[in-house]
Scaffold this motif. Structure first.
Motif, short mmCIF file in Angstrom:
data_model
loop_
_atom_site.label_atom_id
_atom_site.label_comp_id
_atom_site.label_asym_id
_atom_site.label_seq_id
_atom_site.Cartn_x
_atom_site.Cartn_y
_atom_site.Cartn_z
N ASN A 37 0.78 -1.23 0.00
CA ASN A 37 0.00 0.00 0.00
C ASN A 37 0.82 1.29 0.00
O ASN A 37 0.36 2.30 0.48
CB ASN A 37 -0.99 -0.01 1.16
N GLN A 38 2.03 1.28 -0.51
CA GLN A 38 2.79 2.51 -0.70
C GLN A 38 2.58 3.01 -2.13
O GLN A 38 2.34 2.22 -3.04
CB GLN A 38 4.29 2.30 -0.48
N ALA A 39 2.69 4.32 -2.31
CA ALA A 39 2.60 4.91 -3.65
C ALA A 39 3.96 5.49 -4.02
O ALA A 39 4.58 6.19 -3.21
CB ALA A 39 1.53 5.99 -3.67
N HIS A 40 4.43 5.18 -5.23
CA HIS A 40 5.72 5.67 -5.73
C HIS A 40 5.47 6.31 -7.10
O HIS A 40 5.21 5.59 -8.06
CB HIS A 40 6.72 4.53 -5.89
N ILE A 41 5.55 7.64 -7.17
CA ILE A 41 5.22 8.34 -8.40
C ILE A 41 6.39 9.24 -8.78
O ILE A 41 6.84 10.05 -7.98
CB ILE A 41 3.94 9.19 -8.23
N GLY A 42 6.89 9.09 -10.01
CA GLY A 42 7.99 9.93 -10.49
C GLY A 42 7.83 10.24 -11.96
O GLY A 42 7.24 9.47 -12.72
N GLY A 43 8.37 11.38 -12.39
CA GLY A 43 8.29 11.78 -13.78
C GLY A 43 9.06 10.86 -14.71
O GLY A 43 8.68 10.66 -15.86
N ILE A 44 10.15 10.26 -14.23
CA ILE A 44 10.94 9.31 -15.01
C ILE A 44 10.76 7.89 -14.48
O ILE A 44 10.54 6.96 -15.24
CB ILE A 44 12.44 9.69 -15.01
N ILE A 45 10.87 7.71 -13.16
CA ILE A 45 10.72 6.39 -12.55
C ILE A 45 10.06 6.55 -11.18
O ILE A 45 10.39 7.47 -10.42
CB ILE A 45 12.08 5.65 -12.44
N GLY A 46 9.16 5.64 -10.86
CA GLY A 46 8.48 5.70 -9.57
C GLY A 46 9.31 5.12 -8.44
O GLY A 46 9.36 5.68 -7.35
N TYR A 47 10.01 4.00 -8.72
CA TYR A 47 10.71 3.28 -7.65
C TYR A 47 11.92 2.56 -8.21
O TYR A 47 11.82 1.91 -9.25
CB TYR A 47 9.74 2.27 -7.04
N CYS A 48 13.05 2.71 -7.54
CA CYS A 48 14.26 2.00 -7.94
C CYS A 48 14.97 1.52 -6.68
O CYS A 48 15.23 2.31 -5.77
CB CYS A 48 15.18 2.90 -8.75
N LYS A 49 15.27 0.23 -6.61
CA LYS A 49 15.97 -0.36 -5.47
C LYS A 49 17.20 -1.08 -6.01
O LYS A 49 17.11 -1.82 -6.99
CB LYS A 49 15.05 -1.36 -4.76
N THR A 50 18.34 -0.87 -5.37
CA THR A 50 19.57 -1.48 -5.87
C THR A 50 20.41 -2.07 -4.75
O THR A 50 20.51 -1.48 -3.67
CB THR A 50 20.42 -0.48 -6.68
#
Length: 168
Positions: free
Chosen positions: A22-35
């Motif tokens: 139930n989290q929201a991840h909103i971005g103009g290029i990418i919403g979510y990135c994990k590394t």
């Protein structure tokens, strides 16, 4: 992710991931990135899109002109030489927290404060309006980043207005 341009005819709204409940991840290029290996590099990207969270979540929302949320486990992650010209807004309910930034909602690292790994935001600019009007228990809002803890923000500028018009 390199050399991406999102023009002003685009808009991004209410994109969710299923990894975190139930989290929201909103971005103009990418919403979510994990590394885990330093592979999250966002470089020379431009967003002119309107980026908006207007939904409801019982958890947190991350809204950014370039990226919503970057999570670093090990090594380094970077947003470099990027610009946002579009408006970034959160108008919904994020019960546990709303993190809104012109470049990134929140860069986070899961390593200890003594670690040499970090998320770096370098040579970025925000020209868009950043705004919040909604319901949340925690609000972190900024021209470059909404929230940053043990990370580096270097040589960045924001001339966009930052506004909170209603907080419940």
């Amino acid at each position: 992710i390199r050399n991406i341009v999102i023009d002003e005819t685009c808009s991004v709204a209410n994109r969710y991931t299923s990894e975190y409940n139930n989290q929201a991840h909103i971005g103009g290029i990418i919403g979510y990135c994990k590394t885990n290996d330093g592979s999250c590099i966002i470089e020379s990207c431009v967003s002119m899109a309107e980026v908006t969270f207007s939904g409801n979540t019982t958890d947190v929302s991350f809204t950014g002109g370039i990226a919503g949320l970057l999570v670093l486990i090990a090594n380094n992650a970077v947003i470099r030489n990027c610009a946002n010209y579009g408006s970034v807004s959160s108008t919904g309910t994020s019960t546990e927290g709303a993190y809104i930034g012109g470049i990134v909602g929140s860069p986070q690292r899961s390593t200890s404060p003594s670690s040499t790994s970090y998320v770096s935001v370098q040579n970025c600019a925000n020209y868009g309006k950043i705004s919040f009007s909604g319901t949340t228990n925690i609000l972190d809002i900024g021209g470059i980043s909404g929230f940053s803890y043990y990370n580096n923000i270097d040589n960045c500028v924001s001339s966009g207005q930052v506004a909170v018009s209603s907080l419940h």
